[in-house]
Design an enzyme around this catalytic site. Structure first.
Site, short mmCIF file in Angstrom:
data_model
loop_
_atom_site.label_atom_id
_atom_site.label_comp_id
_atom_site.label_asym_id
_atom_site.label_seq_id
_atom_site.Cartn_x
_atom_site.Cartn_y
_atom_site.Cartn_z
N ARG A 57 0.81 -1.22 0.00
CA ARG A 57 0.00 0.00 0.00
C ARG A 57 0.85 1.27 0.00
O ARG A 57 0.38 2.32 -0.42
CB ARG A 57 -1.01 -0.04 1.15
CG ARG A 57 -2.10 -1.10 0.87
CD ARG A 57 -2.95 -1.43 2.08
NE ARG A 57 -2.22 -2.03 3.17
CZ ARG A 57 -1.94 -3.33 3.28
NH1 ARG A 57 -2.31 -4.17 2.35
NH2 ARG A 57 -1.28 -3.80 4.31
N GLU A 66 4.93 -7.92 14.04
CA GLU A 66 4.24 -8.22 15.29
C GLU A 66 3.77 -9.67 15.35
O GLU A 66 3.43 -10.18 16.39
CB GLU A 66 3.07 -7.25 15.54
CG GLU A 66 2.05 -7.16 14.45
CD GLU A 66 2.36 -6.13 13.38
OE1 GLU A 66 1.40 -5.62 12.79
OE2 GLU A 66 3.53 -5.85 13.08
#
Length: 179
Positions: free
Chosen positions: A62, A99
């Protein structure tokens, strides 16, 4: 309502994606909205119209969208940082922690010239792993990151703080508390 408030309300939250416990902040719903996209671009243009930089780096995937728009607007080159195995030709690589795992970013060895001032764009900043990976690639080629910019910051994951503590400038449009 302000542009920032409009942007935030257009970002969709998808629970438990890509893993259980993750609240995925999906900017595709913002990007598909003509006014939302225009407001986002306008805020970045206002931020960078007086900043000195030579090229725009967008992080897969993105970051490519906003990075390309800003590079076009400012008449600058656009450089993609991609996931491992996606770029043809000679590349340098940098592994980084997510993460929810690890990954590797790559950049063409001739993408950035020594001393070039680089604006880095992505959609979201969480733990800072992807950001640090991209910055390390740019620094390996002796480029200078002038700022790291994202639409969404997740402050609870401390990515922005880690980048700033390491001496990097960070610009974000909206924040979401929690994971």
């Amino acid at each position: 309502m302000s542009k920032v408030q409009d942007i935030k309300k257009l970002i969709r939250t998808i629970p438990n994606f890509p893993h259980e416990g993750i609240m995925f902040r999906d900017v595709t719903t913002l990007l598909k909205d003509a006014d939302g996209l225009q407001n986002t671009v306008e805020l970045f243009v206002e931020r960078y119209e007086k900043m000195d930089f030579d090229v725009v780096v967008g992080i897969e995937s993105r970051g490519f969208i906003l990075g390309s728009i800003l590079a076009y607007h400012f008449h600058k080159g656009f450089i993609p940082v991609r996931k491992k195995g996606k770029l043809p030709g000679e590349v340098i690589s940098q592994s980084y922690d997510l993460e929810y795992g690890t990954d590797t970013l790559e950049l063409h060895v001739d993408a950035i010239k020594k001393g070039q001032k680089v604006l880095v764009i992505d959609d979201l900043l969480a733990t800072g792993g992807t950001a640090f990976g991209a910055i390390k690639l740019i620094e390996k080629l002796e480029g200078k990151v002038v700022e790291f910019a994202v639409i969404v910051d997740l402050p609870d994951l401390q990515g922005k703080k880690k980048l700033e503590d390491a001496g990097h400038k960070v610009f974000t449009l909206v924040e979401y508390e929690g994971l």
